[in-house]
Write an enzyme that holds these catalytic residues in place. Structure first.
Site, PDB file in Angstrom:
ATOM      1  N   LYS A 207      16.402  -8.375  10.122  1.00 25.74           N
ATOM      2  CA  LYS A 207      16.776  -8.442   8.721  1.00 25.74           C
ATOM      3  C   LYS A 207      17.850  -9.509   8.503  1.00 25.74           C
ATOM      4  CE  LYS A 207      13.877  -5.371   7.193  1.00 25.74           C
ATOM      5  NZ  LYS A 207      12.786  -5.793   6.293  1.00 25.74           N
TER       6      LYS A 207
ATOM      7  N   TYR B 274      16.076  -3.702  14.915  1.00 22.72           N
ATOM      8  CA  TYR B 274      15.611  -3.930  13.544  1.00 22.72           C
ATOM      9  C   TYR B 274      16.567  -4.830  12.753  1.00 22.72           C
ATOM     10  CZ  TYR B 274      14.833  -2.436   8.633  1.00 22.72           C
ATOM     11  OH  TYR B 274      14.634  -2.386   7.281  1.00 22.72           O
TER      12      TYR B 274
ATOM     13  N   SER C 233       0.807  -1.221   0.000  1.00 19.48           N
ATOM     14  CA  SER C 233       0.000   0.000   0.000  1.00 19.48           C
ATOM     15  C   SER C 233       0.838   1.268   0.000  1.00 19.48           C
ATOM     16  CB  SER C 233      -0.954   0.001   1.207  1.00 19.48           C
ATOM     17  OG  SER C 233      -0.219   0.032   2.409  1.00 19.48           O
TER      18      SER C 233
HETATM   19  N1  LIG Z   1      12.792   2.674   4.095  1.00 21.78           N
HETATM   20  C1  LIG Z   1      14.031   2.267   4.152  1.00 21.78           C
HETATM   21  O1  LIG Z   1      14.962   3.078   4.262  1.00 21.78           O
HETATM   22  C2  LIG Z   1      14.340   0.827   4.089  1.00 21.78           C
HETATM   23  C3  LIG Z   1      13.364  -0.145   4.139  1.00 21.78           C
HETATM   24  N2  LIG Z   1      13.677  -1.461   4.064  1.00 21.78           N
HETATM   25  C4  LIG Z   1      12.637  -2.470   4.079  1.00 21.78           C
HETATM   26  O2  LIG Z   1      11.900  -2.382   2.878  1.00 21.78           O
HETATM   27  C5  LIG Z   1      10.532  -2.716   3.092  1.00 21.78           C
HETATM   28  C6  LIG Z   1       9.656  -1.585   2.619  1.00 21.78           C
HETATM   29  O3  LIG Z   1      10.020  -0.431   3.308  1.00 21.78           O
HETATM   30  P1  LIG Z   1       9.203   0.928   3.149  1.00 21.78           P
HETATM   31  O4  LIG Z   1       8.788   1.090   1.766  1.00 21.78           O
HETATM   32  O5  LIG Z   1      10.019   1.959   3.799  1.00 21.78           O
HETATM   33  O6  LIG Z   1       7.931   0.619   4.068  1.00 21.78           O
HETATM   34  P2  LIG Z   1       6.764   1.569   4.560  1.00 21.78           P
HETATM   35  O7  LIG Z   1       6.884   1.658   6.031  1.00 21.78           O
HETATM   36  O8  LIG Z   1       6.716   2.812   3.797  1.00 21.78           O
HETATM   37  O9  LIG Z   1       5.520   0.667   4.261  1.00 21.78           O
HETATM   38  C7  LIG Z   1       5.328  -0.514   4.945  1.00 21.78           C
HETATM   39  C8  LIG Z   1       4.217  -1.278   4.356  1.00 21.78           C
HETATM   40  O10 LIG Z   1       4.031  -2.489   5.057  1.00 21.78           O
HETATM   41  C9  LIG Z   1       2.707  -2.587   5.535  1.00 21.78           C
HETATM   42  N3  LIG Z   1       2.731  -3.297   6.793  1.00 21.78           N
HETATM   43  C10 LIG Z   1       3.460  -2.980   7.879  1.00 21.78           C
HETATM   44  N4  LIG Z   1       3.215  -3.844   8.846  1.00 21.78           N
HETATM   45  C11 LIG Z   1       2.330  -4.739   8.387  1.00 21.78           C
HETATM   46  C12 LIG Z   1       1.684  -5.861   8.960  1.00 21.78           C
HETATM   47  N5  LIG Z   1       1.914  -6.235  10.221  1.00 21.78           N
HETATM   48  N6  LIG Z   1       0.826  -6.559   8.205  1.00 21.78           N
HETATM   49  C13 LIG Z   1       0.596  -6.163   6.942  1.00 21.78           C
HETATM   50  N7  LIG Z   1       1.170  -5.128   6.368  1.00 21.78           N
HETATM   51  C14 LIG Z   1       2.022  -4.410   7.073  1.00 21.78           C
HETATM   52  C15 LIG Z   1       2.274  -1.145   5.651  1.00 21.78           C
HETATM   53  O11 LIG Z   1       0.868  -0.965   5.609  1.00 21.78           O
HETATM   54  P3  LIG Z   1      -0.030  -0.898   6.960  1.00 21.78           P
HETATM   55  O12 LIG Z   1       0.722  -0.073   7.917  1.00 21.78           O
HETATM   56  O13 LIG Z   1      -1.324  -0.324   6.517  1.00 21.78           O
HETATM   57  O14 LIG Z   1      -0.148  -2.306   7.422  1.00 21.78           O
HETATM   58  C16 LIG Z   1       2.896  -0.551   4.407  1.00 21.78           C
HETATM   59  O15 LIG Z   1       2.152  -0.857   3.296  1.00 21.78           O
HETATM   60  C17 LIG Z   1      10.435  -3.008   4.571  1.00 21.78           C
HETATM   61  O16 LIG Z   1      10.543  -4.383   4.796  1.00 21.78           O
HETATM   62  C18 LIG Z   1      11.615  -2.298   5.160  1.00 21.78           C
HETATM   63  O17 LIG Z   1      12.032  -2.887   6.348  1.00 21.78           O
HETATM   64  C19 LIG Z   1      14.962  -1.870   3.931  1.00 21.78           C
HETATM   65  C20 LIG Z   1      15.977  -0.951   3.869  1.00 21.78           C
HETATM   66  C21 LIG Z   1      15.751   0.461   3.932  1.00 21.78           C
HETATM   67  C1  LIG Z   2      33.213   2.121   1.971  1.00 19.83           C
HETATM   68  C2  LIG Z   2      31.850   2.726   1.880  1.00 19.83           C
HETATM   69  C3  LIG Z   2      31.446   3.652   3.020  1.00 19.83           C
HETATM   70  C4  LIG Z   2      29.979   4.106   3.018  1.00 19.83           C
HETATM   71  C5  LIG Z   2      29.400   4.424   4.396  1.00 19.83           C
HETATM   72  C6  LIG Z   2      27.911   4.155   4.571  1.00 19.83           C
HETATM   73  C7  LIG Z   2      27.458   3.891   5.995  1.00 19.83           C
HETATM   74  C8  LIG Z   2      26.443   2.791   6.214  1.00 19.83           C
HETATM   75  C9  LIG Z   2      25.077   3.055   5.631  1.00 19.83           C
HETATM   76  C10 LIG Z   2      24.044   2.115   6.133  1.00 19.83           C
HETATM   77  C11 LIG Z   2      22.711   2.335   5.479  1.00 19.83           C
HETATM   78  C12 LIG Z   2      21.620   1.540   6.086  1.00 19.83           C
HETATM   79  C13 LIG Z   2      20.384   1.559   5.217  1.00 19.83           C
HETATM   80  C14 LIG Z   2      19.319   0.624   5.657  1.00 19.83           C
HETATM   81  C15 LIG Z   2      18.430   1.223   6.688  1.00 19.83           C
HETATM   82  C16 LIG Z   2      17.148   0.516   6.877  1.00 19.83           C
HETATM   83  O1  LIG Z   2      16.983  -0.630   6.631  1.00 19.83           O
HETATM   84  C17 LIG Z   2      16.083   1.315   7.551  1.00 19.83           C
HETATM   85  N1  LIG Z   2      16.012   2.607   7.006  1.00 19.83           N
HETATM   86  C18 LIG Z   2      14.795   0.561   7.539  1.00 19.83           C
HETATM   87  O2  LIG Z   2      13.687   1.257   7.185  1.00 19.83           O
END
Ligand SMILES: NC(=O)C1=CN([C@@H]2O[C@H](COP(=O)(O)OP(=O)(O)OC[C@H]3O[C@@H](n4cnc5c(N)ncnc54)[C@H](OP(=O)(O)O)[C@@H]3O)[C@@H](O)[C@H]2O)C=CC1
Ligand SMILES: CCCCCCCCCCCCCCCC(=O)[C@@H](N)CO
Length: 647
Positions: free
Chosen positions: A186, A182, A24
């Site tokens: 992962k 968190y 969503s």
């Molecule tokens: N944003 C980031 O920087 C990063 C994100 N990730 C991972 O990527 C994925 C997507 O992230 P992102 O786009 O930021 O997520 P968002 O938080 O923007 O969206 C999360 C989505 O998951 C749904 N959701 C959460 N909990 C549940 C639940 N218990 N049951 C069903 N649906 C659920 C939410 O809808 P609702 O709340 O309505 O349930 C929403 O649609 C995640 O797994 C996140 O951990 C990884 C690295 C970096």
């Molecule tokens: C030699 C290269 C040096 C570069 C330095 C970079 C430092 C580390 C970056 C870590 C980024 C973490 C992103 C994921 C976060 C995430 O999963 C959450 N935002 C979940 O929503």
């Protein structure tokens, strides 16, 4: 049938049913729209119906062909039961759940299941609670586990050679500050993906795991509200992140190429090549993976040591101020006090009392008072014998309202009778005079010595905990502060701390003043306040009062004014104007110095009116202190031993 990755061609999304959790918003929604644009039928699952409805309409508008089905289902996927229902419902021909055009199921088992649902609430480990950890277990690991479990069961039962795609994170390959609740989830998802990649070979189900870096999604906005500044700093600014659309494209490309571990940024790719390949994890490209692993082998340890860890260590001081890492109650104040007290009692008994009971006291100053002691010989207490050392005899002389019946010359009595005692600041003299009146109406030598000793023991025992408190905020290394405070208990001159001398009182008030100068912690922001407030002024005032008390005990307390200058002018980036800060520091310095200035003026008033003016009355600034230092004590002269004949 055996699934042979090498022989399978690029995965083709057109005509496939893709099941996307967390569809969503953020990554899930971007992926749903991308796959719709490539011809897939899409089911999205999340909890909030309103967001699902909006997203479904959005996805519908991205379709390549109006015949493509888009469907949404609301479920909390942290439950196995609801996840299984969601998978089952999407494959069924159930009736529409509402009037929304996307409320009917697609009607066939999903070909690819993308586990995008997730959540992050970054924070410092020691500040997070059981609920925080459980929330991450539920929302990150359990959602992925229950969805993949339901999907694998359904696919295996139907002999359907589908796909399961997990979404881990960069912090699923490396851990970092702020993500202790968190990141392990992962890592767990990565472990699950590795296990399933192996086990799903039995069914021809392919498994992938995506490790995105920062995704500029709605979830990212939310997590940034609780994210520690330090984590933000290490992660980099939002500009370093990727849009959900960019991530979705990278993810799909990886899936299509059949990559098991998928990344979309260089850092994560280096971590993947470094720790994620080899062994049981299939690589993406044998030669390139090795080349990247070699770069990672050199670059990552350098980055970690000189960039990552250094940034964290450099943040320690600010962190301890923000978080107040050690709550006041868990600090070893009481233990330090009790340990000091024990040391002072040992000093008293082993250095002062027991030796003078057995042999002659090592310092026989007290014998000058022997006529007094013998006159009260009915008392078993020989307080003066035990506790009068070195200069104490001169302080007692000045403290006694009447001349002391001393056997020797030079003790005097009845106030400051001897010029050489004029260099003694009046603090201890007043204290001895006051304490001497405490028992009977008549001033008593024993009472003066006894009570002042009790106060000296208490004051000098309070110093190590105070020193620890100050060092904690200055060094931000509580263990080092503790070692320093423990060592400070062991004074090189233990008897000075338990007998009537100015040092215990001087130390206590000097340390109190310094402790008061450390910036107050703002209750709402939990940060050391950096603005010039009423509290700053009050603190500086209280601290200069403590310094003034210290100066009343020892003239070298004048140097303590330096702390006020440091705090008001140098240390604090105060918003107020420099002239105001300069004039405050000057005023407080005058206040700090006043006990010294007043005592010198008093001496001048008292001794310089007579006909036989002493030389210091007219020399230089007319300060008796420096005159006594050079004339009677020959301070800073090699010949100081000669001066003993003047006592
Ligand atoms: N944003 C980031 O920087 C990063 C994100 N990730 C991972 O990527 C994925 C997507 O992230 P992102 O786009 O930021 O997520 P968002 O938080 O923007 O969206 C999360 C989505 O998951 C749904 N959701 C959460 N909990 C549940 C639940 N218990 N049951 C069903 N649906 C659920 C939410 O809808 P609702 O709340 O309505 O349930 C929403 O649609 C995640 O797994 C996140 O951990 C990884 C690295 C970096
Ligand atoms: C030699 C290269 C040096 C570069 C330095 C970079 C430092 C580390 C970056 C870590 C980024 C973490 C992103 C994921 C976060 C995430 O999963 C959450 N935002 C979940 O929503």
């Amino acid at each position: 049938m055996v699934y042979i990755p090498f022989l399978s061609s690029d995965w083709e999304p057109a005509g496939k049913h893709v099941f996307i959790t967390g569809g969503s918003q953020g990554l899930g929604l971007a992926l749903a729209k991308l796959l719709a644009s490539r011809g897939s039928d899409v089911t999205i699952v999340a909890r909030s119906v309103s967001k699902l409805e909006k997203a479904a309409a959005d996805i519908m508008s991205c379709r390549k062909d109006n015949a493509q089905l888009v469907s949404f289902y609301s479920a909390d996927l942290s439950s196995f039961e609801h996840s299984a229902e969601a998978i089952k419902w999407s494959a069924s021909s159930s009736a529409a759940t509402s009037s929304h055009p996307a409320s009917s199921p697609v009607g066939r088992l999903a070909d690819a299941v993308f586990c995008c649902a997730g959540f992050a609430k970054p924070g410092f480990f020691i500040e997070q609670t059981e609920e925080d950890f459980k929330a991450h277990i539920q929302m990150d690991y359990m959602t992925a586990l229950s969805t993949s479990h339901a999907a694998a069961r359904a696919m295996a039962a139907a002999n359907h050679k589908g796909k399961i795609v997990f979404v881990s994170s960069t912090v699923g390959l490396m851990g970092m500050v702020g993500y202790a609740s968190y990141s392990p989830m992962k890592f767990a998802i990565r472990g699950l993906a590795e296990s399933l990649r192996s086990e799903m070979l039995l069914y021809g189900i392919s498994v992938h795991c995506y490790f995105p870096g920062t995704i500029l999604s709605p979830g990212y906005e939310v997590e940034n509200r609780t994210k520690p500044e330090l984590t933000k700093k290490l992660e980099g600014p939002p500009e370093d992140g990727m849009t959900p659309e960019q991530c979705a494209r990278g993810l799909l490309k990886g899936v299509q190429r059949g990559h098991f571990f998928i990344t979309t940024d260089i850092l994560t790719e280096l971590f993947r090549a470094n720790t994620g390949t080899g062994g049981s994890v299939p690589g993406n490209n044998w030669l390139l993976d090795r080349a990247k692993a070699f770069v990672a082998l050199i670059a990552l340890p350098i980055w970690r040591r000189f960039e990552h860890d250094r940034t964290i260590r450099a943040h320690a001081a600010q962190h301890h101020r923000e978080v107040g890492t050690l709550s006041l109650s868990s600090r070893p104040y009481t233990s330090l006090f009790l340990l000091s007290l024990l040391h002072r009692f040992l000093s008293l008994s082993l250095l002062c009392i027991i030796p003078s009971l057995i042999v002659q006291p090592f310092d026989s100053s007290a014998q000058l008072l022997s006529p007094t002691t013998s006159s009260s010989s009915s008392s078993p207490w020989r307080l003066t014998d035990w506790l009068v050392r070195w200069d104490s005899i001169h302080f007692l002389g000045a403290a006694s309202p009447e001349p002391l019946p001393a056997s020797g010359d030079g003790v005097g009595g009845g106030g400051y009778q001897w010029e050489q005692t004029l260099a003694f600041q009046p603090g201890l003299v007043w204290l001895l005079r006051l304490a001497g009146y405490s028992v009977q109406g008549r001033w008593s030598l024993d009472a003066a010595v006894g009570w002042t000793t009790v106060l000296a023991v208490l004051s000098s025992s309070l110093c190590p905990p105070l020193l620890y408190h100050i060092l904690c905020s200055v060094l931000s290394q509580p263990p080092l502060a503790l070692v320093a405070a423990l060592l400070s208990i062991l004074s090189p001159s233990p008897s000075t701390l338990v007998t009537p001398t100015p040092e215990p009182f001087f130390s206590l008030f000097a340390l109190l003043g310094i402790a008061l100068l450390s910036p107050p912690i703002d209750a709402s922001t939990k940060r050391a306040s950096s603005s010039w407030s009423g509290a700053t002024v009050l603190q500086a005032l209280l601290s200069s009062f403590c310094f003034a008390v210290a100066v009343a005990f020892r003239a070298n307390g004048l140097l303590l004014a330096g702390y006020i200058w440091y705090a008001l002018i140098w240390d604090r980036p105060v918003s107020s104007s420099l002239p105001l800060r300069l004039s405050s520091a000057t005023t407080l310095t005058i206040f700090t110095a006043s006990p010294f200035v007043l005592s010198q003026l008093w001496a001048k008033d008292r001794f310089c009116s007579a006909a036989d003016r002493r030389p210091w009355c007219d020399e230089g600034l007319g300060i008796v202190y420096s005159f006594v230092q050079s004339e009677h004590w020959r301070v800073a002269e090699w010949s100081s031993l000669d001066s003993h004949d003047r006592y």
